[in-house]
Design a protein around this motif. Structure first.
Motif, mmCIF file in Angstrom:
data_model
loop_
_atom_site.group_PDB
_atom_site.id
_atom_site.type_symbol
_atom_site.label_atom_id
_atom_site.label_comp_id
_atom_site.label_asym_id
_atom_site.label_seq_id
_atom_site.Cartn_x
_atom_site.Cartn_y
_atom_site.Cartn_z
ATOM 1 N N LEU A 442 42.650 49.147 32.643
ATOM 2 C CA LEU A 442 43.860 48.343 32.819
ATOM 3 C C LEU A 442 45.066 49.022 32.166
ATOM 4 N N GLU A 443 44.863 49.646 31.029
ATOM 5 C CA GLU A 443 45.959 50.344 30.356
ATOM 6 C C GLU A 443 46.540 51.451 31.231
ATOM 7 N N GLU A 444 45.681 52.099 32.016
ATOM 8 C CA GLU A 444 46.109 53.203 32.869
ATOM 9 C C GLU A 444 46.548 52.752 34.256
ATOM 10 N N ALA A 445 46.242 51.509 34.631
ATOM 11 C CA ALA A 445 46.501 51.033 35.999
ATOM 12 C C ALA A 445 47.990 50.836 36.256
ATOM 13 N N SER A 446 48.402 51.143 37.480
ATOM 14 C CA SER A 446 49.788 50.922 37.901
ATOM 15 C C SER A 446 49.858 50.217 39.256
ATOM 16 N N ASN A 447 48.790 50.326 40.050
ATOM 17 C CA ASN A 447 48.741 49.641 41.337
ATOM 18 C C ASN A 447 48.638 48.134 41.113
ATOM 19 N N PRO A 448 49.483 47.327 41.762
ATOM 20 C CA PRO A 448 49.484 45.871 41.522
ATOM 21 C C PRO A 448 48.116 45.214 41.705
ATOM 22 N N MET A 449 47.392 45.577 42.764
ATOM 23 C CA MET A 449 46.084 44.963 42.995
ATOM 24 C C MET A 449 45.095 45.360 41.904
ATOM 25 N N ASP A 450 45.154 46.604 41.479
ATOM 26 C CA ASP A 450 44.281 47.050 40.387
ATOM 27 C C ASP A 450 44.555 46.235 39.130
ATOM 28 N N VAL A 451 45.837 46.075 38.810
ATOM 29 C CA VAL A 451 46.223 45.329 37.601
ATOM 30 C C VAL A 451 45.715 43.895 37.672
ATOM 31 N N LEU A 452 45.905 43.239 38.818
ATOM 32 C CA LEU A 452 45.506 41.842 38.958
ATOM 33 C C LEU A 452 43.985 41.685 38.857
ATOM 34 N N GLU A 453 43.238 42.509 39.575
ATOM 35 C CA GLU A 453 41.784 42.365 39.572
ATOM 36 C C GLU A 453 41.182 42.683 38.206
ATOM 37 N N LEU A 454 41.675 43.714 37.556
ATOM 38 C CA LEU A 454 41.165 44.045 36.220
ATOM 39 C C LEU A 454 41.508 42.943 35.227
ATOM 40 N N THR A 455 42.692 42.330 35.372
ATOM 41 C CA THR A 455 43.074 41.218 34.499
ATOM 42 C C THR A 455 42.153 40.022 34.723
ATOM 43 N N VAL A 456 41.832 39.728 35.976
ATOM 44 C CA VAL A 456 40.913 38.631 36.289
ATOM 45 C C VAL A 456 39.545 38.896 35.666
ATOM 46 N N MET A 457 39.075 40.126 35.735
ATOM 47 C CA MET A 457 37.778 40.464 35.149
ATOM 48 C C MET A 457 37.780 40.254 33.641
ATOM 49 N N LEU A 458 38.855 40.687 32.977
ATOM 50 C CA LEU A 458 38.932 40.540 31.524
ATOM 51 C C LEU A 458 39.088 39.076 31.114
ATOM 52 N N LEU A 459 39.936 38.322 31.827
ATOM 53 C CA LEU A 459 40.133 36.918 31.486
ATOM 54 C C LEU A 459 38.862 36.102 31.707
ATOM 55 N N SER A 460 38.128 36.401 32.760
ATOM 56 C CA SER A 460 36.879 35.688 33.030
ATOM 57 C C SER A 460 35.873 35.931 31.911
ATOM 58 N N GLN A 461 35.869 37.135 31.397
ATOM 59 C CA GLN A 461 34.945 37.465 30.319
ATOM 60 C C GLN A 461 35.383 36.802 29.001
ATOM 61 N N LYS A 462 36.706 36.805 28.744
ATOM 62 C CA LYS A 462 37.205 36.236 27.488
ATOM 63 C C LYS A 462 37.120 34.714 27.482
ATOM 64 N N ILE A 463 37.475 34.074 28.596
ATOM 65 C CA ILE A 463 37.593 32.617 28.640
ATOM 66 C C ILE A 463 36.278 31.944 29.019
ATOM 67 N N LYS A 464 35.607 32.481 30.026
ATOM 68 C CA LYS A 464 34.394 31.849 30.529
ATOM 69 C C LYS A 464 33.111 32.533 30.089
ATOM 70 N N GLY A 465 33.246 33.731 29.495
ATOM 71 C CA GLY A 465 32.047 34.453 29.066
ATOM 72 C C GLY A 465 31.233 34.945 30.238
ATOM 73 N N LEU A 466 31.904 35.170 31.383
ATOM 74 C CA LEU A 466 31.214 35.599 32.596
ATOM 75 C C LEU A 466 31.596 37.024 32.971
ATOM 76 N N LEU A 467 30.630 37.750 33.417
ATOM 77 C CA LEU A 467 30.861 39.083 33.958
ATOM 78 C C LEU A 467 31.058 38.917 35.456
ATOM 79 N N VAL A 468 32.254 39.241 35.946
ATOM 80 C CA VAL A 468 32.557 39.040 37.370
ATOM 81 C C VAL A 468 33.021 40.346 38.007
ATOM 82 N N CYS A 469 32.727 40.490 39.283
ATOM 83 C CA CYS A 469 33.229 41.591 40.110
ATOM 84 C C CYS A 469 32.911 41.250 41.548
ATOM 85 N N GLY A 470 33.312 42.092 42.474
ATOM 86 C CA GLY A 470 33.000 41.854 43.875
ATOM 87 C C GLY A 470 34.231 41.601 44.713
#
Length: 534
Positions: A442-470
């Motif tokens: 995420l620190e290296e990402a600049s593409n909007p979709m990359d930023v959004l999806e990586l943020t969703v993955m991190l927030l899901s792990q921090k808030i819900k304790g879930l590992l998500v992808c797909g």
């Protein structure tokens, strides 16, 4: 004073002088790259022609067998002349000729001439075409190019007719160096040496050896030759970063459908979407990894099975990091589509890959593998969908719970390694390592979709304790995330705005930077204050 190593060319009434230093420069700097490049292309063409001929004629015709014998004898006796070798081969051919009708039999002299001409043709085909050499020299020496063009045009590359050949003959049938113009005559006089012929032949043989070695190395799965290398692949697969990580990833991602579907009124519908995404992604990827290891272990030829949805080349359906014995990418955002199929038969008949697994693998291995693929769903293997009489396509459904139960129970019998069950320590370790990797991405990402999806993955792990992808990161997974009460309403609105503007393709840099900062934040509740400054 003219040295014996210099070269004089008499062409069209003019005498051209070429110094030894110029000849040496061409031989050491111009010719070697041409020889190497031509050897690569010619070896591939030779191999393809040989394979096509073998398929059409079985083991080859008498003339092909004769040529092979000639070539083998040439290797064993490099000092023997071609005619001496031909005579030795003729003896074998003569024995066969006595069994044929007199009308079809050939004299010994005719056979010798035929074989000699055939072998001469084989040797000549190893040589870099004269026109290729001439064009490159003309590029290197513009003055010589001008001289040649004043006598005649430079032939197109790879032209091999008339005077544009290494060997030409006069009206009496004798070999001569004349013809084509001064550039070509210089090449024949100064460059067409035994050393040049030998280098061309050796380069071509070296490339053929490389191709054969590569074919042998890939003839059984992804196996490398040699017991040491085989053990290395097995050790790599059994390493905790490969097989164990794959087992952990399957178990953790399998929790997502049930956990997130509880956040929706339509539990069953969302659960079905998320389960299908799991089976078509992580599930089929795990099935592919286990299947390829079993095929490797039992030495099943890799040409039988294909695992890519778009190509029949098993080697090209994934990059090197996705090979069955490579470490699992725990930070991946999605899985490449996997589709198990079989190469068609010689008469173009489609083969059932599940039945083939049962046939080619011993004991219960193939049966268990086929069952595993069935549980991923019909979208992931050939034969999993059927057309009804009214044209409707029926897809065999998969089952997440049954898939997990099957791999837990059958991994030991399939690949000789028990399924690695996830415990709290392993889960905590994997989640920590994954969060660290995604944060770096995420620190290296600049593409909007990359930023959004990586943020969703991190927030899901921090808030819900879930590992998500797909493929549902910005769909059901995102919707469940923003509905969570732990996320401040203002932050939820910004996330929704980001998705909306991203779909329209006009997300602002300020908003994108904010979303990125949210993903990188250790405590998202503190990010609420940042919204006021946007």
């Amino acid at each position: 004073m003219i040295s014996t190593r210099d070269c004089l060319v008499l062409s069209c009434g003019e005498v051209l002088y070429f110094s030894h230093s110029m000849i040496h420069q061409i031989q050491t700097s111009v010719l070697p790259p041409l020889v190497d490049a031509y050897a690569i292309d010619h070896a591939k063409q030779t191999m393809n022609t040989s394979m096509a001929s073998t398929r059409e004629k079985g083991y080859g015709s008498d003339s092909e067998q004769l040529a092979r014998k000639t070539k083998n004898k040439l290797k064993k006796s490099s000092r023997s002349s071609v005619r001496e070798i031909v005579k030795a081969v003729d003896d074998d051919q003569e024995k066969k000729a006595t069994k044929r009708s007199k009308k079809r039999s050939k004299s010994k002299k005719a056979i010798s001439l035929e074989v000699e001409n055939e072998w001469s043709s084989i040797q000549a085909s190893n040589l870099v075409p004269l026109t290729t050499v001439a064009i490159r020299i003309a590029e290197e020496y513009p003055d010589l190019k001008d001289i040649q063009e004043s006598h005649g045009a430079i032939a197109e590359n790879n032209s091999n007719v008339g005077a544009f050949q290494w060997t030409v003959h006069n009206q009496d049938g004798d070999e001569t160096n004349e013809g084509g113009g001064p550039l070509y005559e210089f090449c024949r006089n100064a460059l067409y040496t035994s050393n040049f012929k030998e280098k061309c032949s050796n380069a071509n043989q070296a490339e053929l050896d490389k191709i054969m070695k590569a074919k042998k190395g890939s003839s059984v799965g992804f196996r490398k030759q040699g017991a040491t290398q085989i053990r290395s692949i097995e050790s790599s697969f059994e390493d905790k970063s490969c097989f164990a990580a794959a087992c952990y990833l399957v178990q953790m991602l399998a929790k997502v459908p049930q956990s997130l579907s509880n956040d929706y009124a339509d539990n069953d519908g969302i659960a079905s979407i998320l389960e299908r995404d799991f089976l078509n992604g992580c599930g089929s990827n795990f099935a592919k990894r286990i299947t390829q290891y079993c095929l490797f272990k039992h030495e099943v030829e890799d040409e039988i099975f294909h695992f890519d949805a778009t190509t029949s080349n098993v080697q090209s359906d994934s990059d090197e990091s996705d090979l069955f014995y490579m470490p699992v990418d725990i930070a991946r955002r999605s899985f490449r589509k996997t589709y198990l199929s079989c190469a068609p038969t010689d008469d173009k008949q489609i083969q059932d890959p599940l039945a083939m697994l049962r046939d080619v693998l011993p004991g219960n291995v193939g049966v268990s593998l086929a069952r595993m693929w069935i549980l991923t769903g019909g979208e992931n293997y050939d034969g999993g969908t059927k057309q009804t009489g009214n044209g409707t396509e029926l897809i065999r459904s998969g089952n997440v719970a049954a898939f997990l139960a099957h791999v837990e129970e059958s991994c030991l019998s399939m690949c000789g390694i028990p399924f690695k069950l996830l415990d709290k320590k392993s889960e905590k370790s994997l989640m920590f390592a994954r969060r660290k990797e995604i944060t770096g991405l995420l620190e290296e990402a600049s593409n909007p979709m990359d930023v959004l999806e990586l943020t969703v993955m991190l927030l899901s792990q921090k808030i819900k304790g879930l590992l998500v992808c797909g493929n549902t990161l910005t769909g059901p997974i995102f919707s469940a995330l923003v509905a969570d009460k732990k996320i401040p309403e203002a932050l939820t609105n910004k996330l929704l705005e980001a998705v909306s503007t991203l779909q329209q393709g006009d997300i602002t840099e300020d908003l994108l930077g904010y979303i990125k900062s949210v993903g990188l934040s250790k405590d998202i509740t503190k990010e609420h204050n940042l919204i006021l400054n946007l």
